[in-house]
Design a protein around this motif. Sequence first.
Motif, PDB file in Angstrom:
ATOM      1  N   TYR A 226     -37.999  -3.550  17.333  1.00 33.04           N
ATOM      2  CA  TYR A 226     -38.469  -4.754  16.656  1.00 33.04           C
ATOM      3  C   TYR A 226     -37.405  -5.854  16.782  1.00 33.04           C
ATOM      4  O   TYR A 226     -36.210  -5.577  16.924  1.00 33.04           O
ATOM      5  CB  TYR A 226     -38.741  -4.462  15.174  1.00 33.04           C
TER       6      TYR A 226
ATOM      7  N   ALA B 254     -39.859 -18.578  17.413  1.00 30.03           N
ATOM      8  CA  ALA B 254     -40.508 -17.494  16.672  1.00 30.03           C
ATOM      9  C   ALA B 254     -41.434 -16.751  17.622  1.00 30.03           C
ATOM     10  O   ALA B 254     -41.981 -17.347  18.567  1.00 30.03           O
ATOM     11  CB  ALA B 254     -41.303 -18.052  15.490  1.00 30.03           C
ATOM     12  N   LEU B 255     -41.626 -15.458  17.391  1.00 35.40           N
ATOM     13  CA  LEU B 255     -42.509 -14.670  18.245  1.00 35.40           C
ATOM     14  C   LEU B 255     -43.943 -15.167  18.119  1.00 35.40           C
ATOM     15  O   LEU B 255     -44.418 -15.457  17.017  1.00 35.40           O
ATOM     16  CB  LEU B 255     -42.445 -13.192  17.861  1.00 35.40           C
TER      17      LEU B 255
ATOM     18  N   ALA C 298     -46.763  -9.911  17.529  1.00 39.01           N
ATOM     19  CA  ALA C 298     -46.508  -9.664  16.109  1.00 39.01           C
ATOM     20  C   ALA C 298     -46.089  -8.231  15.822  1.00 39.01           C
ATOM     21  O   ALA C 298     -45.343  -7.969  14.877  1.00 39.01           O
ATOM     22  CB  ALA C 298     -47.755 -10.021  15.292  1.00 39.01           C
TER      23      ALA C 298
ATOM     24  N   ASP D  85     -42.411  -8.021  15.546  1.00 36.84           N
ATOM     25  CA  ASP D  85     -41.733  -9.009  14.708  1.00 36.84           C
ATOM     26  C   ASP D  85     -41.226  -8.360  13.423  1.00 36.84           C
ATOM     27  O   ASP D  85     -42.001  -8.030  12.516  1.00 36.84           O
ATOM     28  CB  ASP D  85     -42.693 -10.155  14.377  1.00 36.84           C
TER      29      ASP D  85
END
Length: 370
Positions: free
Chosen positions: A157, A280-281, A286, A289
Amino acid sequence: MRDARAWLEKIHALDFDRTVKIMNVCGGHERSITHAGLRGALPKWVELVPGPGCPVCVCPEEDVFQAIQLALQDKVILVAYGDMLRVPVNLKKGEIRTLAEAQAAGADVRPVASPVEVKKLARENPDRPVVFFAAGFETTTAPVAAMLAEGMPDNLYILLSGRLTWPAVAMLLDSGTPGFDALVAPGHVSTVMGPEEWTFVVDRHEIPAAVAGFAPESLLASFYSVLRQLKTGERLLDNCYREVAHPGGNSTARRLLGETLDIVDANWRGIGVIPGSGYALKPAYAKYDARLLFPDHGDADSNQPGRRRAGEMPPGCDCAQVVLGRIYPNQCRIYGRACTPRHPVGPCMVSDEGACRIWWAGGVRVAADA
């Protein structure tokens, strides 16, 4: 010309009757300038101002706190670039304030030098969650984007704290009091994003700018370029790092950044939120993340009794002013006193790209008013 002495002679021949301040954005530039003794070689009327070029220094305090708590409370393998392990958060004395202290307390914290090591580590520990605390500017965020695009182990992650360089400079220029007369733009960032990313400095603000490499010759060439522009009234973006920084930058890196990451408003430690300055991803990623998949330990309801001045610089620390070029490192109130590389209070004394650490390594060991 490739001779540093020849560039110095050309600079001295310009002879200004006022002080000229040149901001160098990159921490690598500041290190080269200091270690090569360029400040002492330049005319007295030239001031080199270190600017917002240290990603460790501007990484939000709450992100560092989150990383520490993930390692301590959620028992993840927390992976970060080495400099991040010593960045302190705002907790009372006796609490665990750095990732290094968390590691000493038994948390599984591991320093790495590249995302390649991160993927290898995750594959070697398939039964444990691995969180990569990825702080950095465009040059180190691009490999994270590549890692996402190539595919990651399911137990890996990303706690992303990536920033774009140019919005901080734009913020200074838009403030009306930028504190510098000319800009030396970062070579590595320009290699990835393209030198033309800095044309706004010239076009919108009519301030001379030059992209520089890290050898004294390239830096001196950039200083001469912007000084000559100030002398003649000409305004342009001069690329003094043409062997590496090409128009358009690295097309593959830019494509991967665009495919995997969104540009968002982002907080800079001690400075505040700068619009469009963070990564941001994207929603498609997701599942990797860490912000979405682990508890938010910085939340107001997380009940951290020792948590004070959350998100701010420590008391007395002027790192934010140093990062913005408002003061020099040794003008910080605690430089060389409470704050030293052995016992850093602020992040600028931690990283090899932090101006305070660089000045200390360069022999400046006392505060300006000492």
